[in-house]
Design an enzyme around this catalytic site. Structure first.
Site, short mmCIF file in Angstrom:
data_model
loop_
_atom_site.label_atom_id
_atom_site.label_comp_id
_atom_site.label_asym_id
_atom_site.label_seq_id
_atom_site.Cartn_x
_atom_site.Cartn_y
_atom_site.Cartn_z
N GLU A 102 -7.94 35.96 47.23
CA GLU A 102 -6.59 35.76 47.74
C GLU A 102 -6.59 35.42 49.22
OE1 GLU A 102 -4.79 39.95 47.51
OE2 GLU A 102 -6.47 39.77 46.15
N HIS B 102 -10.97 53.20 62.07
CA HIS B 102 -10.27 54.09 61.13
C HIS B 102 -10.60 55.58 61.26
CE1 HIS B 102 -9.11 50.29 59.54
NE2 HIS B 102 -10.01 50.16 58.61
N CYS C 240 -5.32 43.67 51.29
CA CYS C 240 -6.57 43.10 50.78
C CYS C 240 -6.81 43.41 49.32
CB CYS C 240 -7.76 43.71 51.50
SG CYS C 240 -7.74 43.49 53.21
N1 SAH Z 1 -14.44 43.77 55.56
C1 SAH Z 1 -13.72 43.53 56.79
C2 SAH Z 1 -12.41 42.80 56.54
C3 SAH Z 1 -11.50 43.65 55.74
S1 SAH Z 1 -9.80 43.51 55.72
C4 SAH Z 1 -13.46 44.84 57.49
O1 SAH Z 1 -13.76 45.89 56.93
O2 SAH Z 1 -12.99 44.83 58.62
C5 SAH Z 1 -9.09 43.75 57.26
C6 SAH Z 1 -8.59 45.14 57.59
O3 SAH Z 1 -7.68 45.69 56.63
C7 SAH Z 1 -9.72 46.14 57.73
O4 SAH Z 1 -9.52 46.86 58.91
C8 SAH Z 1 -9.52 47.03 56.52
O5 SAH Z 1 -10.10 48.27 56.73
C9 SAH Z 1 -8.03 47.04 56.41
N2 SAH Z 1 -7.51 47.45 55.09
C10 SAH Z 1 -8.06 47.30 53.89
N3 SAH Z 1 -7.27 47.81 52.91
C11 SAH Z 1 -6.18 48.30 53.53
C12 SAH Z 1 -5.01 48.95 53.08
N4 SAH Z 1 -4.82 49.21 51.79
N5 SAH Z 1 -4.09 49.30 54.00
C13 SAH Z 1 -4.28 49.04 55.32
N6 SAH Z 1 -5.36 48.43 55.79
C14 SAH Z 1 -6.32 48.07 54.93
#
Ligand code: SAH
Length: 351
Positions: A89, A223, A340
């Site tokens: 996506e 995080h 995501c």
């Molecule tokens: N693999 C990369 C890109 C991921 S997506 C990474 O870990 O950074 C980008 C951001 O969205 C990351 O900070 C990830 O931790 C966050 N993310 C993923 N799922 C999420 C959710 N359900 N709610 C909020 N943030 C989320």
């Protein structure tokens, strides 16, 4: 699966064109057509015979838009389908200065973060450079009437974030090739300064990236403020400690002169009490960085709760008071499964 022309650089397209017995200027027509998001068959300036030769080996349409959703706030969400049927996506966010597209770098993900939907089914496969690029080419073509910028920089998609499904640094070589091609003068020519790469913190690859000479915005998913808390939601924390990540960020700054970013998703009862705000200040104070606080998009398969808005602003206030540069990210596209991997997971469930 056939090969993908969009994997190739301009120089490689030139070589290919010559090897197939065509004149060199055909390379420009071919590359321009691909950059405009056309299929091989759809590039009218090329002869039928040449296109047929290409189509014997190369995919005509490496990615198709399978579904498209429009959010009330204008954000668009896409479900892309590759030639082998795999789905990823992407999101298109519309700002005054241009459009920012969020791209995926892998089908699924093997990092296993507890809050993330991309990782629910593990890693299916890496995307190639061209498969990543095609996400942008087709969306850019769809919105060509909205082009911003001048001359060769006139295009609808002006900014790119590698924040879709996948861990970009876990697919390093293809992601790098993608970055070289998407920033290339002859191609979309998107400045590296307008590209953000988000990683969960694969330290050795962060060093490698710093040495590539690409002035990208490096964003690290933090995080948590201590390794133990971090490891509860992010398995990668067992391999790389926060202290090592911070060192790699400093190296990135030294090499590129670019300040770096942290993403900090607020998860109730987990990482956003007052003590965490103070710890975050202590950890990052004085560093050339910015903190993006993110509201958790609750994923139904996971038992994690988002922090309420009032507390989120209070957390932000604590960081600011402590001297950090920080913002609470506006939540967009929530009505269309903006987080995501959510859309792909919902689609797979539906069919
Ligand atoms: N693999 C990369 C890109 C991921 S997506 C990474 O870990 O950074 C980008 C951001 O969205 C990351 O900070 C990830 O931790 C966050 N993310 C993923 N799922 C999420 C959710 N359900 N709610 C909020 N943030 C989320």
């Amino acid at each position: 699966m056939k090969k993908i022309l969009q994997d190739l650089s301009y120089a490689e397209i030139e070589e290919l064109v010559l090897a197939l017995g065509e004149k060199k200027f055909r390379a420009k027509q071919l590359y321009e057509g691909l950059t405009q998001g056309k299929t091989i068959g759809g590039i009218t300036s090329l002869s039928k015979a040449f296109k047929e030769k290409l189509l014997e080996e190369y995919e005509d349409e490496p990615v198709k838009i399978k579904e498209k959703y429009l959010s009330a706030d204008g954000t668009e969400k896409f479900l892309f389908e590759y030639a082998d049927g795999n789905l990823v996506e992407g999101v298109l966010m519309k700002y005054k200065y241009g459009y920012t597209q969020c791209v995926s770098t892998q089908v699924g993900c093997r990092m296993g973060c507890k809050f993330c939907a991309s990782t629910l089914g593990g890693l299916i496969r890496n995307l190639t450079a061209g498969e990543i690029l095609c996400q942008i080419l087709v969306v850019n073509a769809l919105h060509k009437e909205d082009a911003a910028g001048q001359g060769k920089e006139a295009r609808a998609v002006t900014n790119v974030v590698l924040m879709g499904s996948g861990e970009p640094l876990d697919n390093y070589d293809e992601v790098l090739r993608f970055l070289r091609n998407v920033t290339a003068e002859e191609g979309l020519c998107i400045s590296a300064r307008n590209i953000s790469l988000s990683t969960c913190g694969i330290v050795p690859k962060m060093y490698r990236l710093a040495d590539e000479g690409l002035p990208l915005n490096l964003t690290v998913s933090l995080h948590a403020t201590d390794d133990e808390t971090r490891a509860r939601t992010m398995p990668v924390a067992k391999a790389y400690k926060i202290a090592e990540i911070l060192k790699a960020c400093d190296y990135y700054f030294q090499k590129t002169g670019r300040r770096y970013y942290f993403e900090y998703t607020l998860i109730e009862g987990e990482n956003c009490d007052e003590q965490h705000a103070l710890a975050l200040v202590k950890l990052l104070k004085g560093k050339p960085c910015h903190v993006n606080l993110i509201r958790l998009n609750e994923v139904k398969e996971r038992d994690l709760k988002a922090l309420d808005d009032k507390s989120a602003y209070r957390f932000l206030g604590k960081l600011e008071k402590g001297g950090l540069s920080a913002t609470l990210r506006r939540q967009i596209g929530v009505d269309i499964g903006g987080a995501c991997g959510q859309l792909r997971a919902q689609y797979i469930e539906r069919v």
